[in-house]
Write a protein that holds these residues in place. Structure first.
Motif, mmCIF file in Angstrom:
data_model
loop_
_atom_site.group_PDB
_atom_site.id
_atom_site.type_symbol
_atom_site.label_atom_id
_atom_site.label_comp_id
_atom_site.label_asym_id
_atom_site.label_seq_id
_atom_site.Cartn_x
_atom_site.Cartn_y
_atom_site.Cartn_z
ATOM 1 N N SER A 582 2.370 -10.032 -8.163
ATOM 2 C CA SER A 582 3.517 -10.107 -6.757
ATOM 3 C C SER A 582 3.962 -9.900 -5.974
ATOM 4 O O SER A 582 4.380 -8.733 -6.397
ATOM 5 N N PRO A 583 3.941 -9.859 -4.839
ATOM 6 C CA PRO A 583 4.098 -8.728 -3.707
ATOM 7 C C PRO A 583 5.970 -8.943 -3.455
ATOM 8 O O PRO A 583 6.817 -10.036 -3.838
ATOM 9 N N LYS A 584 6.382 -7.859 -3.792
ATOM 10 C CA LYS A 584 8.206 -7.575 -3.314
ATOM 11 C C LYS A 584 9.133 -7.918 -1.987
ATOM 12 O O LYS A 584 9.531 -8.347 -1.772
ATOM 13 N N ILE A 585 7.556 -8.038 -1.055
ATOM 14 C CA ILE A 585 8.064 -8.188 0.396
ATOM 15 C C ILE A 585 6.970 -8.847 0.703
ATOM 16 O O ILE A 585 5.992 -8.778 0.313
ATOM 17 N N PRO A 586 6.739 -9.557 2.167
ATOM 18 C CA PRO A 586 5.137 -10.315 1.992
ATOM 19 C C PRO A 586 4.780 -9.155 2.255
ATOM 20 O O PRO A 586 4.851 -8.378 2.829
ATOM 21 N N ILE A 587 3.480 -9.776 2.274
ATOM 22 C CA ILE A 587 2.432 -8.999 2.085
ATOM 23 C C ILE A 587 1.688 -8.273 3.446
ATOM 24 O O ILE A 587 1.717 -7.032 3.455
ATOM 25 N N GLU A 588 2.322 -9.503 4.407
ATOM 26 C CA GLU A 588 1.508 -9.012 5.464
ATOM 27 C C GLU A 588 2.355 -8.146 6.015
ATOM 28 O O GLU A 588 2.177 -7.106 7.331
ATOM 29 N N ASP A 589 4.005 -7.422 5.900
ATOM 30 C CA ASP A 589 4.630 -6.546 6.044
ATOM 31 C C ASP A 589 4.146 -5.453 5.574
ATOM 32 O O ASP A 589 4.318 -4.370 5.847
ATOM 33 N N LEU A 590 3.385 -5.422 3.982
ATOM 34 C CA LEU A 590 3.114 -4.530 3.216
ATOM 35 C C LEU A 590 2.421 -3.255 4.293
ATOM 36 O O LEU A 590 1.783 -1.996 4.140
ATOM 37 N N ARG A 591 1.292 -4.527 4.652
ATOM 38 C CA ARG A 591 -0.198 -4.294 5.257
ATOM 39 C C ARG A 591 0.343 -3.350 6.432
ATOM 40 O O ARG A 591 0.155 -2.766 7.176
ATOM 41 N N ARG A 592 1.647 -3.691 7.768
ATOM 42 C CA ARG A 592 1.847 -3.416 8.629
ATOM 43 C C ARG A 592 1.452 -1.722 9.047
ATOM 44 O O ARG A 592 2.520 -0.915 8.726
ATOM 45 N N ILE A 593 2.956 -2.267 7.224
ATOM 46 C CA ILE A 593 3.655 -0.918 7.012
ATOM 47 C C ILE A 593 2.319 0.108 6.629
ATOM 48 O O ILE A 593 2.727 1.343 7.249
ATOM 49 N N ILE A 594 1.818 -0.073 5.367
ATOM 50 C CA ILE A 594 0.758 0.817 4.971
ATOM 51 C C ILE A 594 -0.440 1.378 6.714
ATOM 52 O O ILE A 594 -0.537 2.288 6.307
ATOM 53 N N ALA A 595 -0.995 0.801 7.132
ATOM 54 C CA ALA A 595 -2.082 -0.019 8.086
ATOM 55 C C ALA A 595 -1.631 0.430 9.142
ATOM 56 O O ALA A 595 -2.796 0.759 9.682
ATOM 57 N N GLY A 596 -0.861 0.504 9.053
ATOM 58 C CA GLY A 596 0.005 0.482 11.073
ATOM 59 C C GLY A 596 -0.835 -0.718 11.739
ATOM 60 O O GLY A 596 -0.685 -0.500 13.221
ATOM 61 N N ASP A 597 -0.817 -1.889 10.762
ATOM 62 C CA ASP A 597 -1.815 -3.224 12.497
ATOM 63 C C ASP A 597 -0.836 -3.909 13.070
ATOM 64 O O ASP A 597 0.540 -3.677 12.359
#
Length: 597
Positions: A582-597
Motif C-alpha cells: 500500500s502506498p505511503k502517500i497517494p500513488i499519483e503523487d509518487l508518480r509525479r515525483i518519480i516520472a515528473g508527470d
C-alpha cells in the motif's frame, strides 16, 4: 502436438519456465512432509518426517506453515507422486522421459525417487532437472524425497540479503532454506529441446536462436522455427540438426522497410513480443514441439548515455528487494509477480534493480510483457576465497544462460558494493576477479552492458554507478549537476569514502546514481525501524522524497537513477510503499515525483 502448444506471449504467468513451454505439465507445489535435521550426510531412511510444509515457501516464512527462523543446516522434503500426476504432465509416448524440475533450492540439493538417489545440484538461485524415468512406477504411487543443505554461517556461498545473525539487523533479512521456487513434472520425448536462447540484430533485421537438444542427434533430425506477431507470420526456416547445439538465424522481411522497422521493436512504451514455435521432426513425424517468445531490441552504453534501440533513454529505476512478509523471497503466488511489475510501472518507474536476488523467471515474463526494464543481479557471497569465486562464477553463468533471452533485462550486475571483494581497492586479485567476472559475462552475452561492481570501485564497468544516501537535495545537485563535479568524482573518493574507480579508465560510459534516497516513514510500529534519513509525517515524506528525486532528475550529467527502495522490508522502512504494497502517500503523487508527470 504443435496445435496444442500454448501461445507463449499470452500465457497466464503460472508456468515456471515461460520461454520454453510445452502443452502439458503438472505442478508439485502444495503440502509435503518435512523435517529439519543437523547431519548433511544422513540418508532418507533415517529421517522422521514429523511436520508438513507448503512448497514452495521457505520454512522460515509464515506461508510455509513452519515459520521457524532459527539456524538450521538441513531441510528434508517428501511427497507422493501418483500415476495421475505423471499422466497430467504429458503424453507418455515411446521413449518418453519423466522430468522432475526445480526452479530453485537453497543451497545444495539431493533428490531421491523410490529410494534411489538420482542427482544433486548446488546453487540456491538456479534451476535444475532430474530424470526419474527409470525408477518411477507410472501406474502406482512413488516417493519423492529432497534434501537441502544450507549452512547459515557459510559466507563463501551466495547469501545476498540473508542475515548471518539469528535475528534480522540493518539491511539483512530472515534466511531462506530449501525449496523456494516451483517444483513440477514434465514428460518430454526421448529426443527433445533442452534449452534455447534468443538474440536479435536490429540493424540487420534478424533473430538468432541458439537451440540445444538433450543429446547429439543419432540420425536425421530437422528443426522448423516460426516467428509470428499477433498471428502474422514473420519468418519460417527449416534446418537439419547435426550437433547438440545449433545456431539458427531468421531474417525478418518486414524489417527491410526502414520507415516501419520500429513497429516490431520492444521498448517500455510498446513492449511488443514475438511468438516462436520450434518443432523437431524426422520426415513427416513430429518428435518434439515447444513454444517461446522474444523481443527485438538493442541496448548500448556510450557517449554518457544509455541507448535503447539506438536512442537515448533515461532510466528511472527502483531498488526492489522482492521480499514479502508472508513468504519472504518466494512470491505469495504467481499473480503477485505480475502485481509487483505493475506496481513499479504505476509508480512512474521504467526500470527496476531486483537487489541481491535472481528473481523467478515468471517475474521477468511480466517485465517483458508489460514493459519494465530490469537490471539482472545475483546474490553475493561475503568472503573472497577460492570457494566463493567458484560459487559465484558457476551460479552466475547459469543465471545469465537462464535469463539472457528476456528483452526486459538491459544490464548485468555480478557484484554489488564490493560484497565478496571487500578489499578490491588494494587487492590486485580482487580487482582481477571483478574484471574477469565482467568479461566472462560479456563472453556469454555481448548484447548488454555489464556493471563490474555496482556502487563504487569499478574495475571494468560499462556504466559508472554511484551509491549516495545524502539527504540534502542541494548537496546532491552540487555533486552530480556538472561535468566538472563528475570528473572530480572519478578522480577521487565517492560519498561513501570509496573510490569510484580502481583502475578503470573513463571511456565516456554513462553515469548513474544507482542507490539513493532511503527516506524512512512509518505510521505503525515496526521493531528496529530505520532508514538512511527519516520523515516525520506523510507531508514531510513527500517533501523529502520529492526534493531528493528532483535534484537527481535535474542533474544533466546523469543518464539515470535507481531510488531506494520500492517497499518496506522487515526493519528497513525506507520504501515508497509499505510491506503490504500500500502506498505511503497517494500513488499519483509518487508518480509525479518519480516520472515528473
Amino acid at each position: 502436438m504443435t496445435a496444442s502448444l500454448p501461445v507463449a506471449t499470452q500465457q497466464d504467468g503460472t508456468y515456471p519456465r515461460p520461454q520454453l513451454m510445452r502443452g502439458a505439465w503438472h505442478p508439485l507445489d502444495g503440502q509435503w512432509d518435512f523435517a529439519f535435521r543437523d547431519d548433511p550426510r544422513e540418508a532418507p531412511a533415517g529421517v522422521d518426517f514429523d511436520d508438513t510444509i507448503v512448497v514452495p515457501f521457505p520454512p522460515e516464512s509464515p506461508a510455509s506453515g513452519i515459520g521457524d527462523t532459527g539456524y538450521h543446516l538441513v531441510a528434508w522434503y517428501r511427497r507422493r507422486v501418483t500415476a495421475e500426476d505423471i499422466a497430467d504432465a504429458g503424453a507418455a509416448g515411446t521413449g518418453a522421459r519423466v522430468m522432475i524440475r526445480f526452479g530453485a533450492v537453497d543451497w545444495a540439493a539431493d533428490v531421491w525417487v523410490n529410494g534411489t538417489h538420482l542427482g544433486s545440484h548446488t546453487g540456491g538461485q538456479t534451476p535444475f532437472s532430474i530424470d526419474a524415468t527409470d525408477v518411477l512406477d507410472r501406474d502406482g504411487d512413488n516417493e519423492l524425497v529432497v534434501r537441502a543443505v544450507d549452512d547459515p554461517h557459510d559466507v563463501a556461498v551466495l547469501r545476498g540479503k540473508q542475515d548471518w545473525l539469528e535475528e534480522p539487523h540493518a539491511i539483512w533479512y530472515h534466511r531462506t532454506t530449501g525449496i523456494w521456487q516451483p517444483v513440477w513434472l514434465e514428460v518430454v520425448p526421448e529426443t527433445h529441446v533442452e534449452s534455447l536462447a534468443w538474440s536479435s540484430d536490429v540493424p540487420n533485421g534478424s533473430v538468432t536462436l541458439e537451440l540445444t537438444l538433450d543429446a547429439r542427434p543419432a540420425d536425421e533430425l530437422d528443426a522448423t522455427v516460426e516467428l509470428r506477431i499477433a498471428g502474422e507470420l514473420l519468418a519460417r526456416t527449416n534446418v537439419r540438426l547435426l550437433d547438440r547445439t545449433t545456431e539458427i538465424t531468421l531474417h525478418l522481411a518486414r524489417q527491410r522497410n526502414g520507415q516501419q522497422y520500429e513497429h516490431l521493436l520492444w521498448n517500455p512504451e510498446t513492449p511488443r513480443l514475438i511468438d516462436a514455435t520450434i518443432t523437431l521432426g524426422r520426415g513427416a513425424s513430429e518428435v518434439d514441439a515447444v513454444s517461446s517468445y522474444l523481443g527485438l531490441r538493442s541496448v548500448q552504453a556510450t557517449d554518457r548515455r544509455f541507448l535503447l534501440n539506438g536512442r537515448p533513454l533515461y532510466l528511472r529505476s527502483v531498488l526492489a528487494q522482492n521480499y514479502w512478509p508472508e513468504s519472504h523471497l518466494a512470491a505469495p503466488d504467481a499473480a503477485a509477480l505480475r502485481r509487483e511489475v505493475q506496481l513499479i510501472l504505476d509508480l512512474g518507474f521504467n526500470a527496476a534493480r531486483v537487489h541481491q536476488k535472481a528473481e523467478d523467471p515468471r517475474f521477468l515474463y511480466w517485465a517483458d510483457r508489460l514493459g519494465l526494464m530490469i537490471w539482472g543481479e545475483t546474490a553475493s557471497a561475503y568472503e573472497f576465497s577460492e570457494r566463493a569465486i567458484a560459487a559465484l562464477t558457476t551460479e552466475w553463468m547459469a543465471l545469465v544462460r537462464r535469463d539472457r533471452s528476456h528483452p526486459s533485462i538491459v544490464a548485468w550486475v555480478p557484484l554489488n558494493e564490493s560484497w565478496g571483494v571487500q578489499h578490491i581497492a588494494s587487492d590486485a586479485r580482487q580487482q582481477a576477479f571483478s574484471r574477469s567476472i565482467s568479461d566472462l559475462t560479456r563472453s556469454l552475452d555481448g548484447s548488454r552492458p555489464v556493471i563490474s561492481n555496482d556502487g563504487w570501485e569499478h574495475a571494468g564497468s560499462d556504466i559508472w554507478t554511484v551509491h549516495d544516501y545524502e539527504a540534502d537535495p542541494e548537496i546532491l545537485a552540487h555533486r552530480y549537476g556538472s561535468t566538472a563535479a563528475i570528473t572530480e568524482l572519478f578522480d577521487g573518493f565517492g560519498p561513501a569514502g570509496r573510490r569510484i574507480s580502481v583502475g578503470q579508465q573513463d571511456g565516456g560510459q554513462p553515469v548513474m546514481l544507482t542507490e539513493f534516497g532511503g527516506v524512512s516513514y512509518i505510521d505503525q510500529d515496526v521493531e528496529g525501524a530505520w532508514g538512511y534519513s527519516s520523515a516525520s509525517d506523510a507531508q514531510d515524506f513527500a517533501r523529502r522524497v520529492g526534493g531528493i528525486v528532483g535534484a537527481v532528475r535535474a542533474a544533466t550529467p546523469l543518464a539515470g537513477f535507481c531510488y531506494t527502495q520500492l517497499t518496506d522490508t522487515g526493519q528497513e522502512t525506507n520504501g515508497l510503499v509499505r510491506a503490504d504494497r500500500s502506498p505511503k502517500i497517494p500513488i499519483e503523487d509518487l508518480r509525479r515525483i518519480i516520472a515528473g508527470d
